[in-house]
Design an enzyme around this catalytic site. Structure first.
Site, PDB file in Angstrom:
ATOM      1  N   GLY A 224      31.934  79.550 -46.095  1.00  0.00           N
ATOM      2  CA  GLY A 224      31.369  80.095 -44.858  1.00  0.00           C
ATOM      3  C   GLY A 224      32.172  81.276 -44.313  1.00  0.00           C
ATOM      4  O   GLY A 224      31.682  82.047 -43.491  1.00  0.00           O
ATOM      5  N   LYS A 231      27.126  83.617 -43.560  1.00  0.00           N
ATOM      6  CA  LYS A 231      27.083  83.844 -42.127  1.00  0.00           C
ATOM      7  C   LYS A 231      27.596  85.235 -41.734  1.00  0.00           C
ATOM      8  O   LYS A 231      27.313  85.733 -40.650  1.00  0.00           O
ATOM      9  CB  LYS A 231      27.876  82.750 -41.403  1.00  0.00           C
ATOM     10  CG  LYS A 231      27.277  81.370 -41.633  1.00  0.00           C
ATOM     11  CD  LYS A 231      25.853  81.347 -41.191  1.00  0.00           C
ATOM     12  CE  LYS A 231      25.016  80.149 -41.552  1.00  0.00           C
ATOM     13  NZ  LYS A 231      25.567  78.907 -41.952  1.00  0.00           N
ATOM     14  N   CYS A 274      23.753  68.534 -38.426  1.00  0.00           N
ATOM     15  CA  CYS A 274      22.841  67.866 -37.488  1.00  0.00           C
ATOM     16  C   CYS A 274      21.500  67.536 -38.149  1.00  0.00           C
ATOM     17  O   CYS A 274      20.489  67.367 -37.473  1.00  0.00           O
ATOM     18  CB  CYS A 274      22.615  68.717 -36.249  1.00  0.00           C
ATOM     19  SG  CYS A 274      24.077  68.873 -35.215  1.00  0.00           S
TER      20      CYS A 274
HETATM   21  C1  SPV Z   1      26.931  75.980 -41.596  1.00  0.00           C
HETATM   22  O1  SPV Z   1      28.026  75.471 -41.325  1.00  0.00           O
HETATM   23  O2  SPV Z   1      26.079  76.269 -40.749  1.00  0.00           O
HETATM   24  C2  SPV Z   1      26.614  76.241 -42.992  1.00  0.00           C
HETATM   25  C3  SPV Z   1      27.692  76.357 -43.927  1.00  0.00           C
HETATM   26  O3  SPV Z   1      25.493  76.450 -43.323  1.00  0.00           O
HETATM   27  S1  SPV Z   1      28.678  77.726 -43.640  1.00  0.00           S
HETATM   28  O4  SPV Z   1      28.137  78.466 -42.520  1.00  0.00           O
HETATM   29  O5  SPV Z   1      28.628  78.509 -44.834  1.00  0.00           O
HETATM   30  O6  SPV Z   1      29.979  77.203 -43.375  1.00  0.00           O
HETATM   31 MN    MN Z   2      24.294  76.983 -41.587  1.00  0.00          MN
END
Ligand code: SPV
Ligand code: MN
Length: 626
Positions: A224, A231, A274
Site C-alpha cells: 500500500g 493508493k 470492513c
Molecule cells: C486498503 O488498505 O484499503 C487496501 C490495501 O486496499 S492498501 O491500500 O494497498 O494497503
Molecule cells: Mn483499499
C-alpha cells in the site's frame, strides 16, 4: 541536469535504451533520466509486455530473496518489516506548493522542503541494484478510462506484485503522444537486511507531488506504500477526475445475479478490513474488482471499470466455508504472492483460517514460536492481521467477463459501509442519489482497523472511505459526487450497509454470510422487484422479502426476532451519530455543499418525529404500516 539522452545512453544498456526510446514521450524520458541520476542504479531493466520480460521479473524476485517459493507451484511469500505492515498515514504526505492550500485533514509538507527531504533519502539508494521500469495502465489499456503509469523501483517484489495487479501497457505507451500525461512513481526499498527487508523505518517516506503527477516512496516495502498504482495513484487520479469530470473511487465492483438470469453490477466503498473484498467475492456472483473503481458518464449511462486487474487482499479469517472462491485460488497451483503470513514446512498459514496451525515457523518477526513476545511483552500472533495475498483476478473462477471491457459496465447500485457497532441498520436504501451520497457516503463513520499502522479501534469519520486519498478540497469532492448523477437517465441506487452492528452484550447481530442477502435485496430493488419500509434514515427491507432471501441464498430460516433485532431503528444512537458527523463536517469541510447540512437536519427531524411517536427504539414492524 545533464542532457536527458546523454544520461540515459550512459546508464542504460543498448537494449534497455532502445526499449525506452520506443516510448516517444518527453515526460517519461525526463522522469527516467532524473530518477536514474538521483538513485544511481547499476543497471536498468525495461520491462515490456513480453512473456519473457514478465517472467524475468518473477524469477528475479525469487533470486534476490525478496520472495521465496512455497510448496504449491507458483506460490511465493514475502515479509515486510515489523513496523511496515500497513499503509503509513504518518509517513505519507502531499507536497504542497507555497501558493496553495489543502484541507487541514490531509497530512502535508511544503513542496520544496518535502522534495529535498525525500530526494535526499533516495539519493544513491539503488547503488548496486537494478532499477526496474514498468509500463502499466490503470483501467483497461487504450480505453477512455485508461491512465498510463510508469513505475521505477528497485524491488522485484513490487514489480512482480504490480504484474498481478495491473494491466501491462508497454504497447500502449509505444503509441502514446509526445506530450501526453502519465503518472510517474519512484520507489526504493532503501537499506535492506540480509533477508531483503527494508530496515530504515524511521526514514520511511511516501510523498506525493501532485503538481507533477509524481510520487516518491522510500524505506518501505508494504504494498500500500510502494506499489505506485495502488493508493498513490488513487490520490492523483482523484485530482485528474476532478479536472476532467469523472470519479475515481475506493470501491469494489461485482456482478450480482437476479431472477431470470439477469446480472446487475453493484459497487461499494468500505474502509480497509470492513468486508469490502468479501462482498466483492460472494460465492455464485462475479467479481470485477475489489478496491478501486473509475466511473464515467458515457451516453447518459453511469459506467464503471476496475482500475486494477488483481487483488491485494487481506488474508485473515479467510476460510474454506465462508470464502470458497479465494480459498480455491489460494490452494491450487498458479501465481499467488503471500505477504506476512506464517510459513512452516513451505506452507502458508494465517489467522482465523479455520484449520489447524503449527506452533512454530517463520513470520514477519523472524523465527516464530507460540508464545513469542514483542519488545513490549505482547504476544506476537502467528501471522499479521493485515497479512495479504496478491492474485490476478483472472485466476478466480468467477472473474467477471467484462473486466477488460473498454467501455466498462453500467452500474445498478452502489453501497457505503463502515464498522459501526451502535447506530446503522445492516442495510438501507437512500431516498434519492444526493440523500445517499450525504447520509451513507459523506457520513461514513467507522472504527479504525489494523490496515492503518498504529491506529486500531478508534471511531472516525471516513468520507466515502476515501478520506485518506483525497487530494482535492473535501467539499468539492462531495459536490462532484452529488453532481455526477446529473444527466444520467437512471443513476445507481445508493445503499448504506453495516456488517458490524452489535447488541447490548456486544455480540454481532449478523452472521458473516448475511451480506449476501443484503446484496441480493439490493439487486431486487434496482429492478423494482422488492418493496421497502420507509424509516427515518432510509428505506429498509420488508420481513417477508428477507425470509425468502435468507431461505434462497443461505438456506436459513429467518426469524422475526432476528429481523427486529437487526432492523430496529436506534434513535438515540442515530441522533448522536448525526451530531458527530455534523461536527466533523463543520470543522473539516469548508465550502461544504449546503445540501450536506440540510440532509442531516432533515434526518434529525424525521428521527425526532418518530421518537415522539414510537419511542427510542422503533421496531421495523411499527413502521411497516405507515
Ligand atoms: C486498503 O488498505 O484499503 C487496501 C490495501 O486496499 S492498501 O491500500 O494497498 O494497503
Ligand atoms: Mn483499499
Amino acid at each position: 541536469m545533464q542532457d536527458v539522452c546523454e544520461i540515459l545512453k550512459d546508464k542504460l544498456t543498448e537494449e534497455a535504451y532502445s526499449k525506452l526510446m520506443a516510448v516517444d514521450n518527453v515526460k517519461i524520458h525526463e522522469f527516467v533520466a532524473d530518477v536514474v541520476a538521483l538513485t544511481s542504479p547499476d543497471t536498468v531493466f525495461v520491462c515490456t509486455d513480453s512473456e519473457q520480460d514478465v517472467k524475468y521479473v518473477r524469477d528475479m524476485a525469487i533470486k534476490n530473496g525478496e520472495e521465496r517459493q512455497l510448496e504449491t507451484p507458483g506460490h511465493t511469500f514475502h515479509f515486510d518489516g515489523p513496523s511496515d505492515q500497513g499503509r503509513d498515514r504518518q509517513a505519507t504526505k502531499y507536497l504542497v506548493p507555497k501558493t496553495e492550500t489543502l484541507s487541514k485533514a490531509l497530512n502535508q509538507i511544503e513542496r520544496e522542503a518535502g522534495l529535498a527531504e525525500v530526494r535526499g533519502l533516495l539519493k544513491d539508494s539503488m547503488k548496486g541494484r537494478t532499477m526496474i521500469l514498468r509500463f502499466l495502465s490503470l483501467g483497461p489499456a487504450g480505453s477512455v478510462f485508461s491512465v498510463p503509469c510508469i513505475q521505477a523501483t528497485d524491488s522485484w517484489y513490487v514489480a512482480h506484485n504490480e504484474d498481478l495487479l495491473y494491466r501491462t501497457a508497454y504497447e500502449q505507451f509505444c503509441k502514446i503522444g509526445k506530450d501526453d500525461n502519465v503518472f510517474c512513481f519512484l520507489h526504493s526499498a532503501g537499506a535492506m537486511s540480509e533477508d531483503m527487508i527494508s530496515v530504515d523505518v524511521e526514514n520511511k517516506r511516501i510523498y506525493m507531488d501532485y503538481t507533477r503527477d509524481t510520487v516518491y516512496s522510500v524505506n518501505t516495502q508494504y504494498g500500500g506504500n510502494t506499489m505506485g498504482l495502488k493508493k498513490l495513484a488513487l490520490r492523483l487520479a482523484i485530482r485528474q477526475a476532478d479536472r476532467e469530470g469523472w470519479l475515481a473511487e475506493h470501491m469494489f465492483i461485482s456482478g450480482v445475479h437476479g431472477p431470470g438470469g439477469r446480472k446487475t453490477y453493484l459497487a461499494g466503498a468500505f474502509p480497509s478490513a470492513c468486508g469490502k473484498t468479501s462482498t466483492a467475492m460472494l460465492p455464485g456472483e462475479t467479481i470485477m474488482g475489489d478496491d478501486i473503481a473509475y466511473f464515467r458518464k458515457i451516453n447518459g449511462e453511469f459506467r464503471a471499470v476496475n482500475a486494477e486487474a488483481g487483488i491485494f487482499g487481506i488474508i485473515q479469517n479467510v476460510t474454506a466455508k465462508n470464502d470458497p472462491v479465494i480459498w480455491d485460488v489460494l490452494h491450487k497451483p498458479g501465481e499467488v504472492i503471500f505477504g506476512n503470513v506464517l510459513v512452516a514446512d513451505n506452507k502458508p498459514y494465517w489467522l482465523g483460517m479455520g484449520a489447524e496451525t503449527p506452533d512454530k515457523g517463520v513470520n514477519f518477526s523472524g523465527e516464530w514460536f507460540k508464545g513469542k513476545k514483542d519488545a513490549k511483552g505482547n504476544d506476537i500472533p502467528l501471522a499479521h492481521k493485515n497479512a495479504r495475498y496478491t492474485v490476478a483476478l483472472k485466476a478466480l473462477a468467477n472473474c467477471d467477463p467484462e473486466l477488460n471491457n473498454p467501455d466498462g459496465v453500467v452500474l445498478g447500485g452502489l453501497m457505503y459501509g463502515g464498522r459501526d457497532a451502535k447506530a446503522s441498520v445492516p442495510v438501507q436504501q437512500s431516498f434519492d442519489w444526493a440523500h445517499g451520497i450525504v447520509s451513507y457516503g459523506a457520513s461514513l463513520e467507522t472504527e479504525t482497523t489494523y490496515a492503518i499502522i498504529g491506529k486500531e479501534g478508534v471511531m472516525e469519520i471516513n468520507l466515502m472511505s476515501i478520506q485518506d486519498f483525497l487530494a482535492i478540497p473535501l467539499g468539492k469532492y462531495i459536490q462532484n459526487n452529488i453532481d455526477f448523477a446529473q444527466g444520467i437517465e437512471t443513476p445507481p441506487l445508493v445503499f448504506g450497509v453495516n456488517y458490524f452492528l452489535k447488541d447490548k452484550e456486544g455480540k454481532f447481530v449478523n452472521g458473516v454470510r448475511d451480506k449476501h442477502v443484503w446484496v441480493k435485496w439490493m439487486e431486487l430493488r434496482v429492478h423494482g422487484d422488492a418493496d421497502a419500509i420507509t424509516c427515518p434514515t432510509g428505506q429498509i427491507p420488508r420481513y417477508d422479502d428477507l425470509v425468502n432471501l435468507f431461505e434462497q441464498v443461505l438456506g436459513k430460516t429467518y426469524s422475526k426476532e432476528d429481523y427486529v433485532q437487526q432492523f430496529t431503528i436506534r434513535v438515540p444512537e442515530n441522533l448522536a451519530k448525526i451530531e458527530r458527523v455534523e461536527k466533523y463536517h463543520r470543522e473539516n469541510v469548508p465550502n461544504n455543499p449546503p445540501i450536506v447540512y440540510e440532509t442531516l437536519q432533515a434526518t434529525r427531524g424525521r428521527l425526532k418525529e418518530a421518537q415522539d411517536k414510537h419511542g427510542d427504539y422503533i421496531s421495523p414492524f411499527d413502521l411497516a404500516g405507515e
